[in-house]
Design a protein around this motif. Structure first.
Motif, short mmCIF file in Angstrom:
data_model
loop_
_atom_site.label_atom_id
_atom_site.label_comp_id
_atom_site.label_asym_id
_atom_site.label_seq_id
_atom_site.Cartn_x
_atom_site.Cartn_y
_atom_site.Cartn_z
N GLU A 131 66.36 41.74 25.36
CA GLU A 131 65.74 41.82 24.03
C GLU A 131 64.22 41.60 24.11
O GLU A 131 63.45 42.31 23.47
N PRO A 171 75.33 45.83 22.80
CA PRO A 171 74.88 45.91 21.42
C PRO A 171 75.07 47.30 20.81
O PRO A 171 74.96 48.30 21.50
N THR A 172 75.33 47.33 19.52
CA THR A 172 75.31 48.59 18.77
C THR A 172 73.85 48.99 18.57
O THR A 172 72.94 48.16 18.72
N ASP A 174 72.41 49.38 15.78
CA ASP A 174 71.89 48.51 14.72
C ASP A 174 71.46 47.17 15.29
O ASP A 174 70.44 46.60 14.87
N GLU A 175 72.24 46.66 16.23
CA GLU A 175 71.88 45.37 16.83
C GLU A 175 70.64 45.49 17.70
O GLU A 175 69.81 44.58 17.74
N ALA A 178 67.78 45.53 15.23
CA ALA A 178 67.50 44.20 14.67
C ALA A 178 66.77 43.33 15.69
O ALA A 178 65.83 42.62 15.36
N ALA A 179 67.21 43.42 16.95
CA ALA A 179 66.61 42.58 17.99
C ALA A 179 65.15 42.96 18.28
O ALA A 179 64.38 42.13 18.77
#
Ligand SMILES: C[S@@+](CC[C@H](N)C(=O)[O-])C[C@H]1O[C@@H](n2cnc3c(N)ncnc32)[C@H](O)[C@@H]1O
Length: 219
Positions: A131, A171-172, A174-175, A178-179
């Motif tokens: 991330e 992670p998707t 979307d994830e 977000a990250a």
């Protein structure tokens, strides 16, 4: 991506160097050498400029980008993987278009002003602060440029190996988004899970899901 000889290695540099030196196929490669399908799909049609590839491995994507006019900085922790890419670049007359950088992305700080930053299958069974790496990647994108993150939606079931048993969940898109913690001024261009037909090394035909996130920094 299995190899029992490197199961005990936890240091990222040692792990990946061992992977690239011990699991080569008859062509001297771990990966196919071809561009990733999602990278080809997402980048075709973009005007070439400066590109940064994170976790380039043997350079399948970097070589494809360079052949299409991009000036590429390809970064990987494995000197052996980069050497395979550099050899191919020299063979294909692309050496002056690709800069190969051996570095640990956990601490490497990119310069800025890239029209495209890509991270394709930047996964690892050993420590990888993904991330933070991707947040630094976003900061390296020039106004009007793009960040493309392609990943596995699931680990290939044919690649049964202890590698994946303790791996963090994938992670998707979307994830991933977000990250990234993007500030105002970014547009999501692709947020998708895309199926891909592959033939695994043992000849098994598989359908894999790729997660694809492409974001553009407003110009
Ligand atoms: C699954 S491979 C993907 C390679 C390539 N992007 C592809 O799609 O074929 C992951 C790559 O990330 C690199 N890598 C893993 N951890 C790294 C780190 N901390 N710094 C730099 N590269 C790293 C590995 O050496 C490996 O080449």
């Amino acid at each position: 991506m299995g190899n029992e000889t490197d199961d005990a290695i936890t240091d990222p540099a040692e792990f990946w160097e061992a992977r690239y030196t011990t699991t080569r196929d008859e062509n001297g490669r771990v990966w196919s050498g071809r561009v990733n399908a999602a990278v080809e799909r997402e980048v075709t049609g973009l005007a070439p400029g400066r590109a940064l590839e994170l976790g380039s491995g043997e350079g399948g994507d970097a070589l494809w980008l360079a052949a299409r006019g991009w000036r590429v900085t390809a970064v990987d922790i494995s000197a052996t993987a980069l050497a395979v890419g550099a050899q191919t670049a020299a063979r294909d007359g692309l050496a002056d278009r690709i800069r190969w950088v051996q570095a640990d992305l956990a601490t490497w700080q990119p310069d800025t002003g890239y029209n495209l930053v890509t991270a394709a299958f930047l996964h690892s069974p050993v420590e990888l602060p993904r991330e933070g790496i991707l947040r630094r990647a976003a900061a390296a994108v020039a106004p009007g440029g793009r960040l493309l993150v392609v990943g596995h939606g699931e680990f290939p079931s044919a690649a049964k190996h202890a590698d994946h048993d303790d791996a963090p969940p994938l992670p998707t898109p979307d994830e991933v988004l977000a990250a990234l913690e993007l500030p105002e001024g970014w547009t999501v261009e692709t947020n998708a899970v895309v199926g891909r037909a592959v033939t695994w090394r043992d000849g098994t035909d598989l359908e894999l899901d790729d997660t694809v996130l492409r974001v553009r920094r407003d110009g």
